[in-house]
Design a protein around this motif. Structure first.
Motif, mmCIF file in Angstrom:
data_model
loop_
_atom_site.group_PDB
_atom_site.id
_atom_site.type_symbol
_atom_site.label_atom_id
_atom_site.label_comp_id
_atom_site.label_asym_id
_atom_site.label_seq_id
_atom_site.Cartn_x
_atom_site.Cartn_y
_atom_site.Cartn_z
ATOM 1 N N SER A 201 0.825 -1.212 0.000
ATOM 2 C CA SER A 201 0.000 0.000 0.000
ATOM 3 C C SER A 201 0.853 1.252 0.000
ATOM 4 O O SER A 201 0.628 2.186 0.777
ATOM 5 N N ASP A 202 1.833 1.297 -0.888
ATOM 6 C CA ASP A 202 2.623 2.515 -1.039
ATOM 7 C C ASP A 202 1.813 3.607 -1.734
ATOM 8 O O ASP A 202 2.096 4.802 -1.561
ATOM 9 N N ARG A 207 -4.279 2.467 0.136
ATOM 10 C CA ARG A 207 -4.329 2.536 1.600
ATOM 11 C C ARG A 207 -5.723 2.900 2.075
ATOM 12 O O ARG A 207 -6.246 2.327 3.040
ATOM 13 N N ARG A 210 -8.258 -0.095 1.220
ATOM 14 C CA ARG A 210 -8.044 -1.253 2.080
ATOM 15 C C ARG A 210 -8.427 -0.989 3.525
ATOM 16 O O ARG A 210 -8.867 -1.897 4.244
ATOM 17 N N ALA A 211 -8.277 0.240 3.973
ATOM 18 C CA ALA A 211 -8.674 0.578 5.341
ATOM 19 C C ALA A 211 -10.152 0.282 5.560
ATOM 20 O O ALA A 211 -10.572 -0.116 6.661
ATOM 21 N N ARG A 226 -1.939 -6.452 7.556
ATOM 22 C CA ARG A 226 -1.411 -5.113 7.337
ATOM 23 C C ARG A 226 -0.498 -5.129 6.118
ATOM 24 O O ARG A 226 0.613 -5.646 6.174
ATOM 25 N N GLN A 229 4.546 -1.598 3.348
ATOM 26 C CA GLN A 229 4.971 -0.332 2.780
ATOM 27 C C GLN A 229 6.500 -0.360 2.733
ATOM 28 O O GLN A 229 7.154 -0.823 3.675
#
Length: 311
Positions: A201-202, A207, A210-211, A226, A229
């Motif tokens: 999730s760079d 990000r 997915r959160a 998780r 990164q």
């Protein structure tokens, strides 16, 4: 069934004391005799039955629950086509000279062993879920493979005996990554390589998405999942003595559509679409083009990585 005579005991060790293991009354025992490990009905040594981290216990419960659906999802034609694209990307990075003795950590049903079939001499697969391991034993009934239950942060594997270690979708399940990478360093030979393919999730958009998804989907567990990164992962690898020598990302919109049947219900209907394999292959070409654009080279949903143990 995995027979006890097939177990590669010389590649294992007691995860509590670090001692070699021996047979006694159809179970594995540490050299001192102080620690005993039973075998399941399928011949799987249970090293994490009473010795595991809290996170590992959570993952065990999660994957014991979703194991059947997980395997079924991987059989969809569009998933197979997209996975072949990711497999090819990984194989371009793998050094064929380092495939004598290999370990697959968080092995699930043994994806790396399937991908590398015929290219290595012997291997050990470790997973916390006995249910997933049962599927692995059925899929890989071979005397040069051993599957054991174990905690990724307390591996029941011997020091410095593996030429390569693979984790395909396992690192992001482990919160204690300093301990995980330390264990991988311990079991690798000097100069050995650690290969990983993981959610990454760079890219800020992934990000955010997915959160939400990791909390909404019953197929996922946000407590122990998780995505990687780069800014966090490379320093931890270096601290463990593993120098990152490759980091590239793959997968974009096509990955979202064709590799999330466990999350997106409508994705499962794609298997009935005529020509879905051709459509998926076209999506992989588009995704590869996107992630090769200089501005989006970090924007893939999966990272292909390799780190080498310093001699």
């Amino acid at each position: 069934m995995q027979h006890s005579s097939q177990l590669l005991v010389e590649l294992l060790r007691c995860p509590i004391s670090g001692e070699p293991l021996r047979w006694r009354d159809s179970q594995l025992v540490s050299a001192s005799g102080h620690h005993e490990y039973p075998l399941s009905a399928d011949g799987i040594p249970l090293f994490a039955k009473d010795f595991r981290s809290e996170d590992a216990g959570t993952q065990e419960q999660h994957y014991d629950r979703v194991a059947q659906a997980y395997v079924e999802n991987l059989d969809y034609p569009h998933t197979q086509e997209y996975m072949a694209f990711l497999d090819e990307a990984l194989l371009r990075v793998v050094d064929p000279k380092g495939l004598d003795t290999i370990a697959e950590v968080c092995c699930g049903h043994g994806e790396a062993f399937k991908l590398l079939r015929g290219r290595f001499r012997r291997g050990v697969g470790v997973d916390i879920s006995e249910t997933m391991l049962k599927a692995a034993v059925k899929l890989h009934d071979a005397p040069h493979l051993t599957f054991v239950q174990g905690d990724a942060t307390r591996l029941p594997l011997a020091d410095g005996v593996f030429d390569s270690v693979f984790m395909l979708g396992g690192v992001h399940h482990v919160n204690a990554r300093r301990a995980l990478f330390g264990e991988i360093h311990r079991i690798l030979k000097p100069g050995g390589r650690f290969y990983f393919r993981e959610p990454v999730s760079d890219f800020f958009l992934w990000r955010l998405i997915r959160a939400l998804i990791y909390r909404m989907s019953p197929a996922l567990d946000h407590r122990t999942e998780r995505p990687l990164q780069r800014r966090d992962t490379e320093p931890l690898l270096a601290e463990a003595g593993l120098a990152c020598e490759h980091w590239s990302t793959e997968g974009f919109l096509g990955f979202c559509l064709f590799m999330n049947s466990d999350v997106l219900v409508f994705n499962r209907a794609f298997r009935h679409v005529p020509g879905i394999r051709t459509i998926t292959r076209a999506a992989t070409r588009f995704d590869r083009w996107v992630t090769r654009l200089p501005a989006l080279s970090h924007a893939g949903l999966q990272v292909i990585g390799c780190a080498v143990k310093r001699a």
